[in-house]
Design an enzyme around this catalytic site. Structure first.
Site, PDB file in Angstrom:
ATOM      1  N   GLU A 168      -1.675  -0.925   0.062  1.00 51.28           N
ATOM      2  CA  GLU A 168      -0.987  -0.093   0.885  1.00 51.28           C
ATOM      3  C   GLU A 168      -0.915  -0.113   2.240  1.00 51.28           C
ATOM      4  OE1 GLU A 168      -1.006   0.238  -2.268  1.00 51.28           O
ATOM      5  OE2 GLU A 168       0.495   1.334  -3.145  1.00 51.28           O
ATOM      6  N   TYR A 170      -3.593   0.115   4.362  1.00 51.67           N
ATOM      7  CA  TYR A 170      -4.712   0.903   5.009  1.00 51.67           C
ATOM      8  C   TYR A 170      -5.437   0.011   5.618  1.00 51.67           C
ATOM      9  CZ  TYR A 170      -2.664   5.061   2.692  1.00 51.67           C
ATOM     10  OH  TYR A 170      -1.922   5.905   2.461  1.00 51.67           O
ATOM     11  N   ARG A 218      -8.552  -2.023  -5.643  1.00 47.62           N
ATOM     12  CA  ARG A 218      -6.854  -2.056  -5.451  1.00 47.62           C
ATOM     13  C   ARG A 218      -6.513  -2.995  -4.482  1.00 47.62           C
ATOM     14  NH1 ARG A 218      -3.725   2.877  -5.706  1.00 47.62           N
ATOM     15  NH2 ARG A 218      -1.735   2.441  -5.334  1.00 47.62           N
ATOM     16  N   HIS A 256       2.686   1.071   3.119  1.00 45.65           N
ATOM     17  CA  HIS A 256       3.336   2.246   3.272  1.00 45.65           C
ATOM     18  C   HIS A 256       4.666   1.889   4.388  1.00 45.65           C
ATOM     19  CE1 HIS A 256       1.573   4.747   0.806  1.00 45.65           C
ATOM     20  NE2 HIS A 256       0.235   4.932   1.331  1.00 45.65           N
ATOM     21  N   GLN A 348      10.270  14.656  -5.452  1.00 45.70           N
ATOM     22  CA  GLN A 348      10.689  15.921  -4.735  1.00 45.70           C
ATOM     23  C   GLN A 348       9.527  16.762  -4.843  1.00 45.70           C
ATOM     24  OE1 GLN A 348      14.996  15.806  -6.518  1.00 45.70           O
ATOM     25  NE2 GLN A 348      14.804  17.707  -5.385  1.00 45.70           N
TER      26      GLN A 348
HETATM   27  P1  NAP Z   1      23.839  20.572   0.739  1.00 43.69           P
HETATM   28  O1  NAP Z   1      22.664  19.600   0.507  1.00 43.69           O
HETATM   29  O2  NAP Z   1      23.384  22.012   1.166  1.00 43.69           O
HETATM   30  O3  NAP Z   1      24.942  19.750   1.387  1.00 43.69           O
HETATM   31  C1  NAP Z   1      26.162  20.402   1.973  1.00 43.69           C
HETATM   32  C2  NAP Z   1      27.029  19.594   2.974  1.00 43.69           C
HETATM   33  O4  NAP Z   1      28.031  20.179   3.053  1.00 43.69           O
HETATM   34  C3  NAP Z   1      26.261  19.326   4.052  1.00 43.69           C
HETATM   35  O5  NAP Z   1      26.337  18.122   4.429  1.00 43.69           O
HETATM   36  C4  NAP Z   1      27.057  20.289   5.146  1.00 43.69           C
HETATM   37  O6  NAP Z   1      27.004  19.570   6.217  1.00 43.69           O
HETATM   38  C5  NAP Z   1      28.182  20.522   4.386  1.00 43.69           C
HETATM   39  N1  NAP Z   1      28.721  21.683   4.630  1.00 43.69           N
HETATM   40  C6  NAP Z   1      28.474  22.994   4.447  1.00 43.69           C
HETATM   41  N2  NAP Z   1      29.320  24.102   4.602  1.00 43.69           N
HETATM   42  C7  NAP Z   1      30.578  23.533   4.791  1.00 43.69           C
HETATM   43  C8  NAP Z   1      31.723  23.837   5.296  1.00 43.69           C
HETATM   44  N3  NAP Z   1      31.960  25.067   5.296  1.00 43.69           N
HETATM   45  N4  NAP Z   1      32.811  22.945   5.304  1.00 43.69           N
HETATM   46  C9  NAP Z   1      32.406  21.784   5.596  1.00 43.69           C
HETATM   47  N5  NAP Z   1      31.195  21.264   5.078  1.00 43.69           N
HETATM   48  C10 NAP Z   1      30.335  22.021   4.862  1.00 43.69           C
HETATM   49  O7  NAP Z   1      24.304  20.851  -0.623  1.00 43.69           O
HETATM   50  P2  NAP Z   1      24.713  19.802  -1.877  1.00 43.69           P
HETATM   51  O8  NAP Z   1      25.115  18.276  -1.197  1.00 43.69           O
HETATM   52  O9  NAP Z   1      25.798  20.414  -2.588  1.00 43.69           O
HETATM   53  O10 NAP Z   1      23.543  19.644  -2.750  1.00 43.69           O
HETATM   54  C11 NAP Z   1      23.172  20.788  -3.310  1.00 43.69           C
HETATM   55  C12 NAP Z   1      21.719  20.668  -3.636  1.00 43.69           C
HETATM   56  O11 NAP Z   1      21.293  20.018  -4.565  1.00 43.69           O
HETATM   57  C13 NAP Z   1      20.787  20.396  -2.276  1.00 43.69           C
HETATM   58  O12 NAP Z   1      19.659  21.235  -2.177  1.00 43.69           O
HETATM   59  C14 NAP Z   1      20.225  19.165  -2.576  1.00 43.69           C
HETATM   60  O13 NAP Z   1      19.288  18.784  -1.932  1.00 43.69           O
HETATM   61  C15 NAP Z   1      20.511  19.149  -4.059  1.00 43.69           C
HETATM   62  N6  NAP Z   1      20.511  17.730  -4.308  1.00 43.69           N
HETATM   63  C16 NAP Z   1      19.617  16.941  -4.331  1.00 43.69           C
HETATM   64  C17 NAP Z   1      19.627  15.558  -4.614  1.00 43.69           C
HETATM   65  C18 NAP Z   1      18.635  14.739  -3.976  1.00 43.69           C
HETATM   66  O14 NAP Z   1      18.876  13.224  -4.163  1.00 43.69           O
HETATM   67  N7  NAP Z   1      17.520  14.903  -3.857  1.00 43.69           N
HETATM   68  C19 NAP Z   1      20.934  14.912  -4.752  1.00 43.69           C
HETATM   69  C20 NAP Z   1      21.762  15.913  -5.095  1.00 43.69           C
HETATM   70  C21 NAP Z   1      21.799  17.248  -4.915  1.00 43.69           C
HETATM   71  P3  NAP Z   1      27.583  20.085   7.801  1.00 43.69           P
HETATM   72  O15 NAP Z   1      27.451  21.741   7.479  1.00 43.69           O
HETATM   73  O16 NAP Z   1      26.880  19.437   8.450  1.00 43.69           O
HETATM   74  O17 NAP Z   1      29.055  19.692   7.657  1.00 43.69           O
HETATM   75 FE1  SF4 Z   2       6.796  13.843  -8.808  1.00 41.59          FE
HETATM   76 FE2  SF4 Z   2       7.400  15.509 -10.844  1.00 41.59          FE
HETATM   77 FE3  SF4 Z   2       9.419  14.087  -9.696  1.00 41.59          FE
HETATM   78 FE4  SF4 Z   2       7.675  12.836 -11.080  1.00 41.59          FE
HETATM   79  S1  SF4 Z   2       9.221  14.309 -11.783  1.00 41.59           S
HETATM   80  S2  SF4 Z   2       8.303  12.193  -9.155  1.00 41.59           S
HETATM   81  S3  SF4 Z   2       5.801  13.768 -10.753  1.00 41.59           S
HETATM   82  S4  SF4 Z   2       7.931  15.783  -8.833  1.00 41.59           S
END
Ligand code: NAP
Ligand code: SF4
Length: 683
Positions: A168, A170, A218, A256, A348
């Protein structure tokens, strides 16, 4: 049917010297943050549950052998007898449950996030701001002695062995690679000198600890960085550490600092088992019997069994899948694989937490690393509980409450369970969400929750219940862009759930998690490389390390052409997707760049018309630009859907609101599930 009929190889014991492991499951080392506390009781509780769950050999998160080797200031370290005494609580817990446990000795070298870092050569790593001190020859000797002392202290603390972290990127890896080791003394130069450090550490540790102690080494089998090891070097080192006294060799994949994903959800399952198989063939040809462990993206007993059956390895390593389900092995052994809470490799709650200096947990199992904090006890009094909304929050609340003995009814207005998960699972590279849905459905089936699909619960329907939990989720936020009622405007729901046909040129408004998901969905031609390991290797530029050092394809990444021209926009200046996961955001950004998605930040949305989307740049909005497109997809965040909760509150009724219905900003399944589980424990 014998209990082990489904996974006979996985559940077969493995003899390591005088120690007999009860099966071929190694819980891979993973830092959780519990290692860094003086109080090791929570770490003991965490491992006790995994040992009780049947794991063959647990390897702890990394402990530094000295201060220079700390990952960060005051990180977990085993360098004194008083520290060894504190570890007794961990080893006793595991042994009481019939398990074995090894302590990982991790010296971070130039990856250390502190000013006392040391390395073979004074070269800063791309992932730490600190430039390391170059070790003198006496300094190298001090590090070797620190490894040996750490192993002896681990033995004193009751561990069954240690894992010497040689991969990794290290310290040990830094000695091995000519790119990071430019020394001209006995510890640098040609390969026989660069590999001296790991071989001496293994040999002298073996001499110190005696024959009965397990030594896991490892080994970095594919570095995935420029200047990485050649395959013949990896084989030479593998044979040398086996001869020096390693009991078993574990697989390391990628440094990493590598820019190739190795464990994210979009990496195919068992994507690197072929590398371990290559070494196994070399060992067999040389008559070396030291067992090998395969690792990375192994998350079901089927995949693990397959690796063993096809002869790729003698044991499999899983870390995150055992955070997700401490009972993984027992369930597999009892023929209950469908009850396993499968790790979806999202990072996450585990690695993203650790990289933010927070204690790890698990998105699908909020009890992980909180075993002493979230405790499910039978309910003192059986109540009638109504849960409204069958997304992850609602199902978790319902099933946990039912498991505690309550009479639970779950109401869902649509025809299917899962809420937003039903969209996530359609995104290429997010196929693991299917497992989450499978598990949630199984939990509903086995906990006795009464599910009412196609039923939009009203305040009146909820009158007979003692407790009401509202988990009605979210609605798309209205961004109020002039012209947004134009027929070319779609929402992410149209694209990801309703299957609306989308044209070849698309503007995606909003670059959060969903904007990225939609963009990935649109550029892929319905083909997910996550389900096609060869295509995935070509896409990311991974090749056989026998063909190119470090396994980096000389021609680089070769992604397929994008299906559409996509422009991804956000109002904020700065890097798009800044709010994505700490350990996965770069993968999403790289994947979209490889598909030629244009990402534009700092824009204002002026209007939508036949021509497409008119944006402006800068605060004075005079710099106008048309994004010509067939469709504009709105991914502008979400707002809570709380009408029912508000109505109930207005009637003076007590209601618990969880998940997106409570707070939509920064909503993700992690918070929703955690909130739901904690609430259910209090009812
Ligand atoms: P988000 O992550 O909060 O993104 C919303 C987007 O909309 C931002 O890019 C924001 O950027 C824009 N926005 C906000 N208000 C706006 C407005 N009034 N007009 C125009 N643009 C606006 O929300 P989301 O994409 O709906 O996701 C929802 C949740 O699900 C999030 O917490 C996300 O982390 C989670 N999620 C995670 C993943 C992942 O891969 N981990 C995948 C899908 C969803 P600007 O304000 O800069 O324009
Ligand atoms: Fe990590 Fe749980 Fe997501 Fe698996 S499901 S990657 S252990 S947070």
């Amino acid at each position: 049917m014998s209990p082990n009929a489904s996974y006979p190889r996985l559940l077969e014991p493995l003899q390591l010297g005088t120690k007999r492991l009860r099966n071929r499951v190694l819980m891979g080392s993973m830092h959780t943050g519990l290692e860094d506390s003086r109080d090791l009781q929570p770490l003991a509780a965490y491992f006790r549950e995994r040992a009780r769950g049947g794991v063959g050999l647990i390897v702890t998160g990394g402990f530094a052998p000295n201060i220079a080797g700390w990952a960060k200031p005051f990180a977990g370290m085993l360098a004194s007898r008083s520290a060894a005494r504190r570890h007794g609580v961990v080893t006793r817990a595991v042994h009481e449950e019939g398990g074995h446990i090894a302590l990982q000795i991790l010296h971070t070298g130039r990856y250390a996030y502190h000013p006392l870092a040391v390395a073979p050569t004074r070269l800063k790593s791309p992932i730490s701001p600190f430039t390391p001190f170059e070790l003198s020859a006496r300094g190298v000797e001090r590090q070797i002695r620190a490894f040996i002392r750490c192993a002896l202290l681990a033995q004193e603390a009751g561990y069954d062995g240690v894992e010497i972290m040689g991969s990794e990127g290290y310290l040990i890896n830094q000695f091995i690679s000519a790119a990071t080791n430019q020394r001209t003394d006995d510890w640098g130069g040609d390969y026989s000198h660069r590999m001296r450090l790991p071989v001496e550490i293994v040999q002298r540790t073996r001499e110190a600890v005696g024959p009965d102690f397990i030594l896991v080494y490892r080994l970095s089998m594919i570095d995935l960085v420029p200047g990485g090891s050649r395959w013949d070097e990896v084989v030479t080192l593998g044979k040398a550490v086996a001869a020096a006294g390693a009991s078993i060799i574990n697989t390391g994949i990628g440094w990493h600092e590598a820019r190739i994903p190795t464990i994210a959800t979009s990496v195919p399952r068992a994507a690197f088992a072929w590398v371990t198989r290559k070494l196994k063939q070399e060992f067999e040809a040389a008559g070396i019997s030291t067992p090998l462990v395969a690792s990375n993206r192994i998350n079901t007993p089927e995949v693990a069994e397959q690796i063993l059956v096809e002869g790729s390895a003698d044991m499999v390593s899983m870390a995150r899948p055992l955070l997700a389900d401490a009972e993984f092995v027992n369930k597999a052994a009892q023929g209950r694989a469908q009850d396993i809470n499968t790790c979806i490799a999202c990072n996450q709650a585990c690695l993203d937490h650790v990289f933010r200096n927070e204690r790890a947990s698990c998105l699908v199992n909020p009890r992980a690393c909180r075993e002493t904090e979230i405790v499910m006890r039978p309910a003192a009094q059986r109540k009638r509980v109504a849960v409204v909304g069958a997304g992850p929050a609602g199902i978790t609340a319902a099933t946990w409450a039912a498991e505690r003995g309550h009479d639970v009814h779950l109401f869902e207005s649509s025809a299917e369970i899962g809420g937003q998960l039903n969209m996530a699972r359609r995104v290429p590279g997010k196929e693991e969400f299917d497992e989450m849905l499978r598990y949630l459905q199984r939990r509903l089936d086995t906990t006795g929750v009464q599910v009412h699909l196609n039923q939009k619960a009203t305040a009146e329907d909820l009158l007979p219940f003692d407790e009401i939990i509202v988990a009605t989720g979210v609605l798309p936020r209205d961004p109020r862009i002039p012209g947004q009622d134009h027929p070319k405007v779609l929402s992410y729901i149209d694209v990801l759930r309703n299957g609306v046909t989308v044209g070849p040129r698309v503007a995606v408004v909003g670059a959060g998690g969903i904007g990225f998901d939609v963009a990935e969905f649109l550029v892929s031609a319905g083909h997910s490389t996550t389900l096609d390991a060869q295509a995935w290797r070509r896409e990311w530029g991974v090749t056989d390390p026998a063909e190119a050092p470090g396994g980096l394809a000389p021609q680089g990444p070769q992604p397929d052409a994008p299906e559409r021209d996509v422009v991804l926009l956000q109002r904020r200046a700065g890097k798009p997707g800044a709010g994505l996961g700490k350990t996965t955001g770069w993968i999403h950004r790289t994947a979209l760049k490889m598909k030629r998605v244009q990402m534009i930040g700092g824009v204002n949305y002026e209007r939508i018309a036949d021509q497409g989307l008119l944006i402006s740049h800068g605060p004075r909005r005079e710099d106008l630009q048309w994004i010509e497109c067939d469709h504009v997809v709105l991914c502008t965040g979400q707002v809570p859907l709380r009408a029912l909760a508000d109505e109930l509150s207005a009637q003076g009724r007590q209601v618990h609101v969880i998940g997106g219905a409570r707070e939509a900003g920064e909503l993700d399944a992690k918070r929703a599930i955690d909130e739901a589980a904690r609430l259910a424990c209090t009812l």
